[in-house]
Design a protein around this motif. Structure first.
Motif, short mmCIF file in Angstrom:
data_model
loop_
_atom_site.label_atom_id
_atom_site.label_comp_id
_atom_site.label_asym_id
_atom_site.label_seq_id
_atom_site.Cartn_x
_atom_site.Cartn_y
_atom_site.Cartn_z
N ALA A 187 0.82 -1.21 0.00
CA ALA A 187 0.00 0.00 0.00
C ALA A 187 0.85 1.25 0.00
CB ALA A 187 -0.92 0.00 1.22
N ALA A 188 1.86 1.29 0.86
CA ALA A 188 2.72 2.46 0.94
C ALA A 188 3.52 2.65 -0.35
CB ALA A 188 3.67 2.34 2.13
N GLY A 189 3.98 1.54 -0.94
CA GLY A 189 4.74 1.63 -2.18
C GLY A 189 3.90 2.15 -3.33
N GLY A 190 2.67 1.64 -3.47
CA GLY A 190 1.78 2.11 -4.53
C GLY A 190 1.41 3.57 -4.36
N THR A 191 1.23 4.00 -3.11
CA THR A 191 0.94 5.41 -2.85
C THR A 191 2.09 6.29 -3.28
OG1 THR A 191 -0.49 4.82 -0.99
CG2 THR A 191 0.34 7.07 -1.04
N ASP A 192 3.31 5.84 -3.04
CA ASP A 192 4.49 6.60 -3.44
C ASP A 192 4.55 6.75 -4.96
OD1 ASP A 192 6.79 8.05 -3.09
OD2 ASP A 192 8.07 6.35 -2.63
N ILE A 193 4.27 5.67 -5.68
CA ILE A 193 4.25 5.75 -7.15
C ILE A 193 3.23 6.79 -7.60
CG2 ILE A 193 3.75 4.51 -9.29
CD1 ILE A 193 4.65 1.93 -7.87
N PHE A 194 2.02 6.70 -7.06
CA PHE A 194 0.96 7.63 -7.43
C PHE A 194 1.38 9.07 -7.14
CE2 PHE A 194 -3.17 9.68 -7.32
CZ PHE A 194 -3.89 9.01 -8.30
N ALA A 195 2.02 9.27 -5.99
CA ALA A 195 2.44 10.61 -5.59
C ALA A 195 3.52 11.16 -6.53
CB ALA A 195 2.95 10.59 -4.16
N HIS A 196 4.41 10.31 -7.00
CA HIS A 196 5.44 10.77 -7.93
C HIS A 196 4.83 11.35 -9.20
CE1 HIS A 196 8.69 7.97 -6.05
NE2 HIS A 196 8.62 9.13 -5.43
N VAL A 197 3.76 10.72 -9.65
CA VAL A 197 3.10 11.22 -10.86
C VAL A 197 2.35 12.52 -10.55
CG1 VAL A 197 1.57 10.64 -12.76
CG2 VAL A 197 2.83 8.82 -11.62
N MET A 198 1.69 12.57 -9.41
CA MET A 198 0.96 13.78 -9.03
C MET A 198 1.88 14.99 -8.93
SD MET A 198 -1.85 12.57 -6.20
CE MET A 198 -2.58 14.22 -6.18
N GLU A 199 3.08 14.79 -8.42
CA GLU A 199 4.01 15.91 -8.28
C GLU A 199 4.35 16.52 -9.63
OE1 GLU A 199 4.55 17.14 -5.52
OE2 GLU A 199 5.06 15.72 -3.94
N ARG A 200 4.24 15.74 -10.67
CA ARG A 200 4.52 16.24 -12.01
C ARG A 200 3.24 16.71 -12.73
NH1 ARG A 200 8.23 11.95 -10.72
NH2 ARG A 200 10.34 12.55 -11.32
N TYR A 201 2.15 16.05 -12.43
CA TYR A 201 0.89 16.35 -13.11
C TYR A 201 0.31 17.69 -12.68
CZ TYR A 201 -3.85 15.43 -14.89
OH TYR A 201 -5.06 15.47 -15.55
N PHE A 202 0.36 17.97 -11.40
CA PHE A 202 -0.21 19.23 -10.89
C PHE A 202 0.84 20.33 -10.97
CE2 PHE A 202 -3.10 16.10 -9.16
CZ PHE A 202 -4.33 16.71 -9.36
N GLU A 203 0.88 20.96 -12.13
CA GLU A 203 1.85 22.02 -12.40
C GLU A 203 1.16 23.15 -13.13
OE1 GLU A 203 3.37 22.68 -15.66
OE2 GLU A 203 2.02 21.30 -16.69
N PRO A 204 1.69 24.37 -13.04
CA PRO A 204 0.97 25.55 -13.52
C PRO A 204 1.22 25.94 -14.97
CG PRO A 204 2.90 26.25 -12.31
CD PRO A 204 2.90 24.74 -12.28
N VAL A 205 2.13 25.26 -15.67
CA VAL A 205 2.55 25.74 -16.99
C VAL A 205 1.53 25.43 -18.07
CG1 VAL A 205 4.30 25.54 -18.80
CG2 VAL A 205 4.99 25.64 -16.40
N GLY A 206 1.10 24.17 -18.19
CA GLY A 206 0.17 23.77 -19.24
C GLY A 206 0.87 23.51 -20.56
N GLY A 207 0.07 23.17 -21.58
CA GLY A 207 0.61 22.90 -22.90
C GLY A 207 1.33 21.56 -22.99
N ASN A 208 0.98 20.64 -22.10
CA ASN A 208 1.66 19.34 -22.05
C ASN A 208 0.68 18.20 -22.28
OD1 ASN A 208 4.58 19.89 -21.06
ND2 ASN A 208 3.31 21.12 -19.68
N GLU A 209 -0.05 18.27 -23.38
CA GLU A 209 -1.10 17.29 -23.61
C GLU A 209 -0.59 15.85 -23.64
OE1 GLU A 209 -0.74 20.07 -25.27
OE2 GLU A 209 -2.63 21.19 -25.04
N PHE A 210 0.56 15.65 -24.28
CA PHE A 210 1.08 14.29 -24.39
C PHE A 210 1.48 13.74 -23.03
CE2 PHE A 210 4.86 11.49 -25.18
CZ PHE A 210 4.14 10.40 -25.63
N SER A 211 2.28 14.51 -22.28
CA SER A 211 2.70 13.99 -20.97
C SER A 211 1.56 14.00 -19.96
CB SER A 211 3.91 14.77 -20.42
OG SER A 211 3.62 16.14 -20.29
N ASP A 212 0.54 14.86 -20.17
CA ASP A 212 -0.68 14.74 -19.35
C ASP A 212 -1.25 13.34 -19.47
OD1 ASP A 212 -0.66 17.29 -18.33
OD2 ASP A 212 -2.38 18.01 -19.49
N ARG A 213 -1.35 12.87 -20.72
CA ARG A 213 -1.94 11.54 -20.95
C ARG A 213 -1.06 10.44 -20.38
NH1 ARG A 213 -7.34 11.97 -22.29
NH2 ARG A 213 -7.65 13.51 -23.94
#
Length: 394
Positions: free
Chosen positions: A189-215
């Motif tokens: 559980a803790a390991g999977g949460t860490d993986i999810f969090a690593h993606v969130m740290e990159r996904y929630f960003e203010p720049v935009g224009g990243n349709e491919f990496s969003d997907r």
């Protein structure tokens, strides 16, 4: 999209029994090995002997350093540095999860440095040389097997800090899904949460224009949401583990953050928590992430709405009241509640009080987290903001 340079040099080897050929991989880089690992589970499940057999078959000599703990400690890094110098080690093999890998990387940096290895973590100095490191991964979580970071805790000051440098990329990482079959559910559980969090740290960003990496980010998060419960219920599901291991490596090898302004506030806030209370990093993230989301979502609500629709499947476009601010607010709050419930369904605490943590150290942790400046890019967080997030997480 921001300008970027992508560099992912780690050789990934995924397959059943792949670790039994580790000696051949090591031979490309060295002849005398420091084998770094954690507790007795590596020996009790036979993995340790498989590694030893492969090293001996390749005529490689080795010494070992066990005892790595979650939230890896600087004191053991110092021991490893001394051992490498004494034994003239030229390659470090990490067999374990993120704590073991991060310890190996820190040792690799310290051996080649005349000063204190802690300089790389707190003074911004960059290593000019590191011993080569290889990995046998036993739990998908930190992503350190394919990344260039090492996170270490200094026990006496309770500082948990990070070294980031291209030299810290492992030369190879062996991913055998079968090695995950006997993991305790708490670690899964803790390991999977860490993986999810690593993606969130990159996904929630203010720049935009990243349709491919969003997907790419969204696909990775959906994979974790779907497969983590699957391996919790059936820990011998090879294909599910294989996909989770691959997702964990991709989540933290730099590709998902290319062209993005990454955030990392949640991680830095949690680092203070796990340094202070020695809580597992992923378990701490399950508590901090929902609180962070509730605190910052109004800064860029459109990003949270996209997350709700693409990751949690909320059909926002079908609702005639989509333009209503009240309805948008409801969607966002419901999505955050849903993520929190997902963490809870894995048996994790989602409040500090549930983990036995009170507010007595909040001020100290908030000041320590921001001692070098504000945190995050999605929303700049000062000391008072961090303190408020801790309070919301209570």
């Amino acid at each position: 999209m921001r300008q970027f340079t992508a560099y992912t040099p780690t050789k990934i080897i995924l397959g059943a029994d792949a670790h039994r050929n580790v000696g051949a991989q090591v031979l490309e880089y060295g002849r005398k090995v420091l084998l770094v690992y954690g507790g007795q589970s590596l020996k009790s499940n036979g993995t340790y002997q498989d590694i030893v057999d492969s090293l001996e078959q390749s005529n490689l000599s080795f010494v070992e350093l066990g005892g790595v703990q979650p939230n890896p400690k600087l004191s053991l890094v110092y021991q490893g540095i001394q051992l490498c110098r004494k034994e003239k080690i030229d390659f470090i093999l990490a067999a374990g999860g993120g704590s073991v890998i991060d310890t190996a990387k820190a040792i690799a940096a310290g051996v080649c440095y005349e000063g204190d290895v802690w300089d790389f973590f707190v003074e911004g100095k960059a290593p000019k040389k590191m011993l080569p490191v290889g990995v046998i991964l036993t739990i998908p979580a930190a992503g350190s097997e394919a990344g260039c970071a090492s996170v270490i805790t200094k026990e006496d000051t309770k500082e948990k800090r990070t070294l980031v440098n291209e030299l810290a990329f492992p030369k190879f990482a062996i991913l055998n899904p079968s090695l995950c079959f006997t993991l305790p559910k708490k670690q899964i559980a803790a390991g999977g949460t860490d993986i999810f969090a690593h993606v969130m740290e990159r996904y929630f960003e203010p720049v935009g224009g990243n349709e491919f990496s969003d997907r790419l980010c969204e696909a990775t998060m959906i994979t974790v949401l779907e497969l983590l419960p699957r391996v919790m219920n059936n820990p011998r599901d090879y294909d599910a583990w294989a996909n989770l291991m691959w997702a964990g490596s991709i989540a933290h090898n730099g590709i998902l953050g290319a062209g993005r302004q990454e955030d990392w506030a949640s991680h830095n806030i949690e680092h203070e928590l796990s340094a202070e209370y020695d809580i597992a990093h992923g378990a701490g993230l399950a508590i901090i992430i929902p609180a962070w989301m509730r605190y910052v979502y109004k800064k860029h609500p459109e990003r949270f709405l996209q997350f709700a629709e693409r990751v949690f499947g909320t059909k926002t476009s079908e609702n005639t009241y989509l333009n209503s601010e009240a309805y948008k607010e409801e969607i966002i709050q419901t999505t955050i509640d849903g993520l929190e419930e997902f963490f809870r369904s894995l048996g994790q605490a989602t409040r500090l009080s549930e983990a036995g943590i009170d507010d007595s150290r909040f001020d100290i942790m908030a000041k320590r987290a921001t001692q070098k400046g504000s945190l995050g890019s999605f929303m700049k967080l000062e000391t008072e903001d961090v303190l408020n997030i801790y309070r919301m997480a209570l």
